[in-house]
Design a protein around this motif. Structure first.
Motif, PDB file in Angstrom:
ATOM      1  N   ALA A  87       0.830  -1.203   0.000  1.00 24.45           N
ATOM      2  CA  ALA A  87       0.000   0.000   0.000  1.00 24.45           C
ATOM      3  C   ALA A  87       0.859   1.244   0.000  1.00 24.45           C
ATOM      4  N   GLY A  88       2.165   1.077  -0.097  1.00 24.30           N
ATOM      5  CA  GLY A  88       3.072   2.215  -0.057  1.00 24.30           C
ATOM      6  C   GLY A  88       3.575   2.454   1.352  1.00 24.30           C
ATOM      7  N   ASN A  89       4.298   3.518   1.493  1.00 26.15           N
ATOM      8  CA  ASN A  89       4.886   3.855   2.783  1.00 26.15           C
ATOM      9  C   ASN A  89       4.547   5.303   3.117  1.00 26.15           C
ATOM     10  N   PRO A  90       3.358   5.561   3.653  1.00 19.23           N
ATOM     11  CA  PRO A  90       2.947   6.949   3.942  1.00 19.23           C
ATOM     12  C   PRO A  90       3.808   7.630   4.990  1.00 19.23           C
ATOM     13  N   ASP A  91       4.611   6.867   5.726  1.00 13.05           N
ATOM     14  CA  ASP A  91       5.503   7.496   6.707  1.00 13.05           C
ATOM     15  C   ASP A  91       6.563   8.373   6.037  1.00 13.05           C
ATOM     16  N   LEU A  92       6.732   8.215   4.716  1.00 14.02           N
ATOM     17  CA  LEU A  92       7.691   9.061   4.004  1.00 14.02           C
ATOM     18  C   LEU A  92       7.176  10.480   3.806  1.00 14.02           C
ATOM     19  N   LEU A  93       5.872  10.652   3.791  1.00 14.66           N
ATOM     20  CA  LEU A  93       5.290  11.929   3.379  1.00 14.66           C
ATOM     21  C   LEU A  93       5.723  13.120   4.245  1.00 14.66           C
ATOM     22  N   ARG A 130       8.083  16.966  -5.056  1.00 14.24           N
ATOM     23  CA  ARG A 130       6.811  17.687  -4.909  1.00 14.24           C
ATOM     24  C   ARG A 130       5.936  17.458  -6.146  1.00 14.24           C
ATOM     25  N   ALA A 131       6.532  17.634  -7.327  1.00  9.93           N
ATOM     26  CA  ALA A 131       5.790  17.436  -8.570  1.00  9.93           C
ATOM     27  C   ALA A 131       5.408  15.978  -8.761  1.00  9.93           C
ATOM     28  N   ALA A 132       6.325  15.063  -8.427  1.00  8.99           N
ATOM     29  CA  ALA A 132       6.044  13.642  -8.598  1.00  8.99           C
ATOM     30  C   ALA A 132       4.861  13.203  -7.747  1.00  8.99           C
ATOM     31  N   MET A 133       4.839  13.636  -6.496  1.00  9.40           N
ATOM     32  CA  MET A 133       3.705  13.291  -5.627  1.00  9.40           C
ATOM     33  C   MET A 133       2.412  13.875  -6.168  1.00  9.40           C
ATOM     34  N   ALA A 137      10.973   8.081  -7.754  1.00  5.43           N
ATOM     35  CA  ALA A 137      11.332   6.953  -6.894  1.00  5.43           C
ATOM     36  C   ALA A 137      10.773   7.158  -5.492  1.00  5.43           C
ATOM     37  N   PHE A 138      10.853   8.398  -4.988  1.00  7.79           N
ATOM     38  CA  PHE A 138      10.276   8.721  -3.686  1.00  7.79           C
ATOM     39  C   PHE A 138       8.761   8.528  -3.706  1.00  7.79           C
ATOM     40  N   ALA A 139       8.096   9.115  -4.718  1.00  2.00           N
ATOM     41  CA  ALA A 139       6.637   9.027  -4.791  1.00  2.00           C
ATOM     42  C   ALA A 139       6.182   7.588  -4.995  1.00  2.00           C
ATOM     43  N   GLY A 140       6.935   6.829  -5.783  1.00  2.00           N
ATOM     44  CA  GLY A 140       6.577   5.432  -6.004  1.00  2.00           C
ATOM     45  C   GLY A 140       6.615   4.628  -4.720  1.00  2.00           C
ATOM     46  N   GLN A 141       7.634   4.849  -3.909  1.00  5.31           N
ATOM     47  CA  GLN A 141       7.704   4.146  -2.624  1.00  5.31           C
ATOM     48  C   GLN A 141       6.590   4.594  -1.689  1.00  5.31           C
ATOM     49  N   ALA A 142       6.336   5.909  -1.653  1.00  7.29           N
ATOM     50  CA  ALA A 142       5.329   6.441  -0.739  1.00  7.29           C
ATOM     51  C   ALA A 142       3.928   5.937  -1.082  1.00  7.29           C
ATOM     52  N   LEU A 143       3.641   5.805  -2.384  1.00  8.75           N
ATOM     53  CA  LEU A 143       2.291   5.457  -2.822  1.00  8.75           C
ATOM     54  C   LEU A 143       2.137   4.008  -3.259  1.00  8.75           C
TER      55      LEU A 143
END
Length: 375
Positions: free
Chosen positions: A13-19, A56-59, A90-96
């Motif tokens: 489900a991603g890693n929302p703790d990154l946000l 920021r844009a990726a998210m 890569a950040f957004a992919g992990q987060a989501l």
């Protein structure tokens, strides 16, 4: 062309703790000689946000696509990148919770390739530029091939996606929260995302705000002819629709030698520095601050220096490319129109046009040498 292994959907489900690691970056006062003393300017240090500025844009792009049903849960994301958007995705992919496939080219630094793979992205590299549109056009052609063979793949299309500039509304809010007043905003321009996202809110807050665009020598964005460019992440061989030409009061084209000199001066005396875009906007911001004493000038440093240790900060690389053979320009040469002359060094123009809307049939711009250090 070798066939890449199939991409499997992410089952997380991603890693929302990154946000919480995204944004809220510090604002630094820069007073390094660039190359001369100046009153100083403010720089938003986006290198200190997880994923860098383009996270920021990726998210924003992935979140928007998910809301609209264009990006299914766990589906792969495919994008073209020269590096920094790749880190953001890569950040957004992990987060989501989305696997990320990045189409780069053979000029992508080995260290950046390694870093992107370390973050879990899969890389596809093109080995030659397209006859028209250079590396960017070649990457887009390969990207379309990857999309055709990858089930449920989503292409954010950072160059034309309005969710790209929307991702920088948070950056604008952070600047408004920190500054009592702002007279001049200096923005690097590549996809056009962060400049388009900042201008609206900042001009609503400060209606007389002057906006200066900073492009690369050899970039086609503001009407100069596309040429091979040493600098990456700044400029474009294509015409992104996210660029709001009408928002800029003037544009500066900066050469690689000027950007290197500014980056190294920043590192030596301000500690904070970065790559090509950072050097270019720092140079122009210092010039803007000196040209209007008392004006409040701000810019954005998109990333840090680590990616550029083998280029900007490598003496052998700089000597091999003639970046330290002569003194870089200390002020811009001014031209009356983007087609009046072809810039090869720091050049300023107060006429900003959308090249796709310009009259056809004009003669090509004559080539002029870069201004010397004594100009």
């Amino acid at each position: 062309m070798t066939t890449a292994p199939p991409v499997h959907r992410s089952h997380t489900a991603g890693n929302p703790d990154l946000l919480p690691l995204l944004g809220r970056t510090p604002l630094a006062r820069i007073q390094a000689d660039l190359p001369h003393p100046h009153p100083g300017f403010w720089a938003k240090l986006e290198c200190l946000s997880a994923g860098g500025m383009k996270a920021r844009a990726a998210m924003s792009m992935l979140s928007g696509a998910r809301r609209r049903g264009e990006l299914r849960p766990g589906a792969p994301v495919v994008e073209s990148t020269s590096g920094t958007m790749g880190i953001g995705l890569a950040f957004a992919g992990q987060a989501l919770g989305h696997p990320v496939i990045l189409v780069g080219d053979c000029e992508l630094e080995p260290s950046m390739r390694q870093l992107l793979r370390t973050y879990g992205a899969r890389l596809e590299l093109v080995d030659r530029p397209a006859p028209r549109g250079g590396w960017q056009a070649a990457r887009i052609a390969r990207l379309r091939e990857v999309l055709a063979r990858t089930d449920d793949a989503y292409w954010p299309d950072q160059y034309n996606n309005p969710d790209n500039p929307a991702g920088y509304l948070s950056l604008a809010a952070e600047l408004i929260g920190r500054l009592d007043h702002l007279d001049v905003l200096v923005c690097s321009v590549g996809t056009g995302g962060h400049s388009a996202g900042l201008v609206g809110p900042l001009r609503r807050r400060w209606p007389r705000l002057k906006v200066i665009g900073v492009d690369s020598v050899g970039s086609a964005i503001f009407g100069q002819p596309a040429r091979p460019r040493l600098m990456r992440g700044l400029g474009s061989s294509i015409h992104p629709r996210n660029v709001r030409h009408e928002a800029f009061d003037e544009v500066h084209w900066v050469g690689a030698a000027e950007a290197v000199d500014a980056c190294r001066r920043l590192a030596r005396s301000s500690f904070v520095s970065g790559g090509w875009s950072t050097g270019a906007v720092a140079l122009v911001s210092a010039w803007a601050a000196g040209a209007a004493p008392g004006a409040v000038v701000a810019t954005v440093f998109p990333d840090g220096p680590h990616r550029y240790l083998g280029t900007v900060y490598d003496d052998d690389f700089c000597r091999a490319h003639g970046l330290t053979a002569t003194a870089p320009a200390t002020r811009p040469l001014e031209i009356p129109h983007p087609r009046a002359a072809e810039a090869s060094g720091w050049t300023r123009c107060r006429t900003v046009v959308d090249p796709l809307a310009a009259p056809r049939g004009e003669a090509p711009a004559p080539h002029i040498p870069a201004p010397g250090g004594a100009v």
